[in-house]
Design a protein around this motif. Sequence first.
Motif, PDB file in Angstrom:
ATOM      1  N   SER A  44       0.986  -1.100   0.079  1.00 15.91           N
ATOM      2  CA  SER A  44      -0.084  -0.015  -0.249  1.00 15.91           C
ATOM      3  C   SER A  44       0.828   1.486  -0.118  1.00 15.91           C
ATOM      4  CB  SER A  44      -0.851   0.034   1.285  1.00 15.91           C
ATOM      5  OG  SER A  44      -1.625  -0.968   1.287  1.00 15.91           O
ATOM      6  N   GLU A  46       0.711   5.811  -1.141  1.00 11.98           N
ATOM      7  CA  GLU A  46       0.008   6.951  -1.640  1.00 11.98           C
ATOM      8  C   GLU A  46       0.634   7.460  -2.990  1.00 11.98           C
ATOM      9  OE1 GLU A  46      -1.284  11.409   0.061  1.00 11.98           O
ATOM     10  OE2 GLU A  46      -1.743   9.652   1.230  1.00 11.98           O
ATOM     11  N   SER A  51      -4.674   6.896  -2.217  1.00  9.69           N
ATOM     12  CA  SER A  51      -4.083   5.650  -1.387  1.00  9.69           C
ATOM     13  C   SER A  51      -4.327   4.446  -2.813  1.00  9.69           C
ATOM     14  CB  SER A  51      -4.736   5.309  -0.015  1.00  9.69           C
ATOM     15  OG  SER A  51      -4.309   6.169   0.931  1.00  9.69           O
ATOM     16  N   LYS A  52      -3.238   3.615  -2.585  1.00 13.79           N
ATOM     17  CA  LYS A  52      -3.480   2.461  -3.481  1.00 13.79           C
ATOM     18  C   LYS A  52      -2.894   1.179  -2.774  1.00 13.79           C
ATOM     19  CE  LYS A  52      -2.750   4.851  -7.870  1.00 13.79           C
ATOM     20  NZ  LYS A  52      -3.699   4.615  -8.720  1.00 13.79           N
TER      21      LYS A  52
END
Length: 112
Positions: A44, A46, A51-52
Amino acid sequence: RSLLRKRSEILSKVLKEYKWEVLPPSGGLFLVAAPKSYFGKEVSFEYRGVSKTYVLDSTNFYEVFFFSTGVLINGSEWTGIPDYCRFVLSVSEEDFQKGVDAIKSFSKIIGN
């Protein structure tokens, strides 16, 4: 040729240290390696305020690597070898060092 050989040696050593499978180089402008030990891991981060989260696999690895480090590597559609990425050795010294540092920092993000 000596510069490309030296970079190939440096990059191979770093990739192996961070658990990539490196194909033996035979000269040229590229180095080919697979981040198979990273597949299945969740990451995870940003990117541009968004946010990904991804589960790494051979289809998204190079995209995640780029978005999290700013360094572009080519995926298997460029190598023609499933799971393997391609690194360009014929870049500026600054870009080469940025790539080496990106491998190290990405590994820390993943915990690999």
